[in-house]
Design a protein around this motif. Structure first.
Motif, short mmCIF file in Angstrom:
data_model
loop_
_atom_site.label_atom_id
_atom_site.label_comp_id
_atom_site.label_asym_id
_atom_site.label_seq_id
_atom_site.Cartn_x
_atom_site.Cartn_y
_atom_site.Cartn_z
N TYR A 214 0.84 -1.20 0.00
CA TYR A 214 0.00 0.00 0.00
C TYR A 214 0.88 1.25 0.00
O TYR A 214 0.63 2.21 -0.75
CB TYR A 214 -0.90 0.04 1.24
CG TYR A 214 -1.97 -1.02 1.33
CD1 TYR A 214 -2.27 -1.86 0.26
CD2 TYR A 214 -2.71 -1.18 2.51
CE1 TYR A 214 -3.27 -2.82 0.36
CE2 TYR A 214 -3.70 -2.14 2.62
CZ TYR A 214 -3.97 -2.96 1.54
OH TYR A 214 -4.96 -3.91 1.65
N ALA A 215 1.90 1.24 0.86
CA ALA A 215 2.77 2.41 0.99
C ALA A 215 3.57 2.65 -0.28
O ALA A 215 3.83 3.80 -0.66
CB ALA A 215 3.71 2.23 2.19
N GLU A 216 3.98 1.58 -0.95
CA GLU A 216 4.73 1.73 -2.19
C GLU A 216 3.86 2.25 -3.32
O GLU A 216 4.31 3.01 -4.18
CB GLU A 216 5.33 0.38 -2.58
CG GLU A 216 6.45 -0.07 -1.64
CD GLU A 216 6.90 -1.50 -1.91
OE1 GLU A 216 6.22 -2.20 -2.71
OE2 GLU A 216 7.92 -1.92 -1.34
N LYS B 201 -0.79 6.77 -6.99
CA LYS B 201 -2.22 6.67 -7.27
C LYS B 201 -2.93 8.00 -7.03
O LYS B 201 -4.15 8.10 -7.21
CB LYS B 201 -2.86 5.59 -6.37
CG LYS B 201 -2.24 4.21 -6.51
CD LYS B 201 -2.38 3.66 -7.91
CE LYS B 201 -1.81 2.24 -8.00
NZ LYS B 201 -1.86 1.71 -9.39
N LEU B 202 -2.18 9.01 -6.64
CA LEU B 202 -2.75 10.32 -6.34
C LEU B 202 -2.64 11.25 -7.55
O LEU B 202 -1.70 11.15 -8.34
CB LEU B 202 -2.04 10.93 -5.14
CG LEU B 202 -2.35 10.25 -3.79
CD1 LEU B 202 -1.21 10.43 -2.81
CD2 LEU B 202 -3.65 10.78 -3.21
N LYS C 149 -9.89 8.52 -3.02
CA LYS C 149 -9.85 7.64 -4.20
C LYS C 149 -8.58 6.79 -4.22
O LYS C 149 -8.63 5.60 -4.56
CB LYS C 149 -9.93 8.49 -5.47
CG LYS C 149 -11.28 9.18 -5.67
CD LYS C 149 -11.25 10.11 -6.87
CE LYS C 149 -12.56 10.87 -7.01
NZ LYS C 149 -12.50 11.87 -8.12
N ALA C 150 -7.45 7.39 -3.86
CA ALA C 150 -6.20 6.64 -3.87
C ALA C 150 -6.20 5.54 -2.81
O ALA C 150 -5.72 4.43 -3.06
CB ALA C 150 -5.02 7.59 -3.66
N LEU C 151 -6.73 5.83 -1.63
CA LEU C 151 -6.80 4.82 -0.58
C LEU C 151 -7.76 3.70 -0.96
O LEU C 151 -7.52 2.52 -0.63
CB LEU C 151 -7.20 5.46 0.75
CG LEU C 151 -6.11 6.36 1.37
CD1 LEU C 151 -6.69 7.21 2.49
CD2 LEU C 151 -4.94 5.53 1.88
N GLN C 152 -8.83 4.03 -1.64
CA GLN C 152 -9.74 3.01 -2.16
C GLN C 152 -9.02 2.11 -3.16
O GLN C 152 -9.16 0.88 -3.16
CB GLN C 152 -10.96 3.66 -2.81
CG GLN C 152 -11.91 4.34 -1.86
CD GLN C 152 -12.97 5.17 -2.59
OE1 GLN C 152 -12.91 5.36 -3.80
NE2 GLN C 152 -13.94 5.68 -1.83
N THR C 153 -8.22 2.74 -4.03
CA THR C 153 -7.50 1.99 -5.06
C THR C 153 -6.48 1.03 -4.46
O THR C 153 -6.41 -0.15 -4.85
CB THR C 153 -6.81 2.95 -6.04
OG1 THR C 153 -7.78 3.79 -6.66
CG2 THR C 153 -6.04 2.19 -7.11
#
Length: 390
Positions: free
Chosen positions: A324-326, A331-332, A381-385
């Motif tokens: 997730y962190a990578e 994704k933003l 949106k990025a966290l959802q992705t």
């Protein structure tokens, strides 16, 4: 009529007019000369009128850097001097104070690197101790607050009392807390350090370091040292910094307010997997650090008492998985994946890419001047992705 002093705020009047501009130029020209015409004693051609500050050589001073100094003195509640970069200022502070030992814990890796270089240049090296160790005469307490990368605040007054009891020196790295957020001299600091590259510059286009001390006598000694170390700002960088100072009262309070709102919003998403907060799936964000979230500690310190002009605009979050962190920085849409901080554009970084000692799950966010709701949408949106990554 003197400009109004508004508690907890920077004066736009001082920032725009604090260098007492004279002459025909509204915006001063970039000074490219390295040397200046010598003024004869009798000055038959009235040359002094064209060089009222008596500039001799740009390693000592020039028109724009002098203007920068005038503004910095007025907004920092002390006597300021600039350097070619933040780490040039950090190294110069070490040269000036000549500590027998240095107390430092965590914080920016660059300052640790500067301390290491300084120590290796000494025949016996410099012992490094923890901030919570016992201090003794000759110690320099190097206190970074708010802390890089988390954005947590430390109690300046507590460490000022602790180091001054033994006759030592307190240097506060206030890079994450520029004016008007906090004024470390008010809480007992002997010297304040800023990487001016960050919030003073504010546009990700210059390198600068700043030291602020209590007396003109001490600043003058630092100025003499700088002249012979040769680590002054360049002419273009000084001009860019003067441009940036004009808008600090507009940029920094907005960045602070947006970051505080975002940090508090994200903290509510620290929930178990299977739950959801405002569209953010649970189990992705496991921790949020920010001065506004600290509360009061066991000694009675609350960051609100120190950061009277607002909280820091850079902070960190911890994610539950390394993948997730990578992935998150890429994704933003509005957060740019890049190191550094303090600019008008929001930045995001998996901090281990810059500092190998950091947790690979840690994401540092530097908040810019965009609309805060757009930044929320972007993060959501990025966290959802990333939550859908398998």
């Amino acid at each position: 009529m003197p400009p109004r002093d508004i508690p907890g705020q920077l004066s736009g009047t001082l920032l725009v007019h604090g260098d007492c501009p004279l002459g025909t130029e509204v915006v001063p020209s970039i000074s490219v000369t390295t040397t200046f015409r010598t003024i004869p004693d009798d000055d038959p051609a009235a040359l002094a009128g064209a060089n009222p500050d008596g500039h001799v050589y740009s390693r000592y001073s020039q028109n724009v850097s002098s203007k920068v100094g005038e503004v910095l003195n007025k907004i920092n509640k002390g006597h300021s001097i600039t350097y070619a970069s933040g780490l040039a200022a950090a190294f110069s502070a070490l040269v000036h104070y000549k500590p027998k030992r240095i107390a430092i814990s965590g914080g920016y890796m660059g300052c640790h690197g500067a301390i290491d270089v300084y120590s290796r240049g000494r025949s016996e090296g410099i012992p490094i101790i923890d901030l919570d160790d016992n201090f003794q005469e000759g110690d320099l307490c190097w206190l970074e607050t708010p802390l890089n990368p988390t954005g947590e605040s430390r109690d300046i007054k507590y460490y000022a009392n602790k180091i001054h009891t033994v006759g030592g020196i307190l240097l506060v790295d206030s890079t994450f807390g520029p004016p008007p957020l906090q004024y470390p001299l008010d809480f007992g600091a002997d010297c304040v350090f800023h990487s001016g590259t960050k919030y003073f510059g504010g546009h990700s286009d210059l390198l600068c370091g700043i030291l602020i001390v209590k007396t003109e006598e001490e600043r003058k000694q630092m100025w003499l040292d700088r002249a012979y170390m040769g680590n002054m700002m360049g002419s273009l960088e000084a001009w860019l910094l003067l441009r940036s100072l004009r808008t600090m009262h507009l940029r920094i309070p907005r960045q602070s307010a947006s970051a505080t709102e975002l940090a508090q919003w994200l903290s509510k998403a620290v929930i178990p997997e299977g739950q959801e907060f405002d569209g953010i799936p649970g189990g992705v964000v496991t921790k949020v650090w920010h001065s506004s979230l600290q509360g009061t500690n066991e000694r009675g310190f609350n960051p609100a008492s120190q950061m009277k002009g607002g909280y820091n605009a850079t902070f960190s979050i911890l994610l539950s998985k390394q993948e997730y962190a990578e992935a998150l920085p890429f994704k933003l849409e509005y957060f740019i994946p890049a190191t550094s901080l303090g600019g008008v554009e929001s930045l995001v970084e998996q901090r281990i890419r810059a500092d190998p000692k950091e947790d690979p799950l840690l994401i540092r966010l530097s908040i810019g001047v965009e609309e805060v709701d757009d930044l929320k949408d972007d993060l959501r949106k990025a966290l959802q992705t990333v939550a859908d990554l398998k």
